[in-house]
Design a protein around this motif. Structure first.
Motif, PDB file in Angstrom:
ATOM      1  N   ASN A  14     -38.657  -3.939  45.768  1.00  0.00           N
ATOM      2  CA  ASN A  14     -39.932  -3.554  46.355  1.00  0.00           C
ATOM      3  C   ASN A  14     -39.825  -2.110  46.836  1.00  0.00           C
ATOM      4  O   ASN A  14     -38.836  -1.425  46.550  1.00  0.00           O
ATOM      5  CB  ASN A  14     -40.319  -4.502  47.493  1.00  0.00           C
ATOM      6  CG  ASN A  14     -39.253  -4.576  48.589  1.00  0.00           C
ATOM      7  OD1 ASN A  14     -38.494  -3.619  48.793  1.00  0.00           O
ATOM      8  ND2 ASN A  14     -39.180  -5.692  49.278  1.00  0.00           N
TER       9      ASN A  14
ATOM     10  N   SER B 126     -35.110 -13.085  56.352  1.00  0.00           N
ATOM     11  CA  SER B 126     -36.497 -13.517  56.216  1.00  0.00           C
ATOM     12  C   SER B 126     -37.348 -12.405  55.617  1.00  0.00           C
ATOM     13  O   SER B 126     -36.955 -11.237  55.596  1.00  0.00           O
ATOM     14  CB  SER B 126     -37.064 -13.934  57.576  1.00  0.00           C
ATOM     15  OG  SER B 126     -37.117 -12.822  58.462  1.00  0.00           O
ATOM     16  N   GLU B 127     -38.523 -12.775  55.137  1.00  0.00           N
ATOM     17  CA  GLU B 127     -39.402 -11.816  54.489  1.00  0.00           C
ATOM     18  C   GLU B 127     -39.867 -10.730  55.451  1.00  0.00           C
ATOM     19  O   GLU B 127     -40.020  -9.564  55.078  1.00  0.00           O
ATOM     20  CB  GLU B 127     -40.607 -12.549  53.906  1.00  0.00           C
ATOM     21  CG  GLU B 127     -41.522 -11.676  53.059  1.00  0.00           C
ATOM     22  CD  GLU B 127     -40.887 -11.212  51.773  1.00  0.00           C
ATOM     23  OE1 GLU B 127     -41.311 -10.164  51.243  1.00  0.00           O
ATOM     24  OE2 GLU B 127     -39.963 -11.896  51.292  1.00  0.00           O
TER      25      GLU B 127
END
Length: 256
Positions: free
Chosen positions: A79, A167-168
């Motif tokens: 990303n 975690s995201e």
């Protein structure tokens, strides 16, 4: 008769209303295709699916790879924050490699600070022999501290760690997206504020390409020394002498 008159008037009223301008209070907003809630919906392309020419300003995209150089497909799994981190790592490794190639070759024959060390020694063993010299331990410790202090300047490029690691929403081990990768210590004549956008892009691409070449070169130099059991410079001299002899007397080589 009254019924007929009423029907005619009703028909005329209906016909006239068809030509009556619609007021804002009478308008009905209907959704249109490609719109949501009366507003245009722009399709969102995941960062991982964007071409390299549209990521990080297109830095590093050059011939003979007009779509970008990513043979292992790291960009397709990264990303925006991961892409910044990968580019930062690529630049740092490239810079170290650009220093390692001349340092590796030069130190095999030229080390004036440690005259007792043998010349034409394997570069991959030079550090071990150097550290056996007492003054070298002090110099090595100083070099480690200098590298650590320089690396500490890049801490400002990282997000403040928050959330649960893994975690995201976590910001652990993630870099900021509003930085210029590799610009830890901007100095010299080629900084962003001293060049036009086109010139700065060209310098960034040149540094990246030279770093990539240096990383490949230092890997091949080490591999060459391990397999040939000869220092790189000595091996290259022998190879050039062999090639020269082939061109000078090709008949001797092939028994003609």
């Amino acid at each position: 008769m009254l019924a007929k008159t009423t029907a005619i008037l009703a028909t005329l009223a209906t016909s006239v209303s068809a030509f009556t301008p619609t007021t804002p209070s009478m308008a009905i907003s209907l959704p249109k295709l490609g719109k949501k809630g009366g507003r245009s919906v722009t399709p969102t392309i995941p960062e991982e699916e964007k071409p390299l020419t549209e990521r990080l300003g297109g830095v590093g995209v050059s011939r003979p790879y007009p779509e970008g150089f990513d043979p292992l497909g790291f960009a397709s799994r990264a990303n925006a924050q991961d892409m910044i981190k990968f580019r930062e790592a690529e630049l740092k490794h490239g810079r170290v490699a650009m220093l390692a190639v001349p340092g590796f070759l030069l130190s095999e024959d030229f080390h004036p600070f440690f005259p007792s060390l043998p010349k034409w020694e394997f570069g991959i063993f030079a550090l071990q022999d150097t550290l056996e010299q007492p003054p070298a331990l002090v110099a090595f410790a100083g070099a480690i501290l200098a590298i650590a202090s320089f690396e500490a300047r890049s801490f400002k490029s990282w997000e403040v760690p928050e959330g649960t690691p893994g975690s995201e929403a976590s910001t652990y081990f993630k870099m900021k997206t509003d930085i210029v990768p590799g610009a830890t210590l901007p100095a010299g004549p080629w900084t962003q504020d001293k060049l036009s956008p086109e010139e700065f892009l060209s310098k960034q691409t040149a540094e990246l390409n030279n770093g990539r070449l240096a990383m490949i070169a230092i890997a091949l130099i080490v591999l060459q020394e391990v397999t040939s059991k000869l220092p790189a410079a000595e091996f290259d001299v022998d190879t050039l002498n062999f090639i020269g002899s082939v061109f000078a007397t090709p008949g001797d080589l092939f028994g003609l």
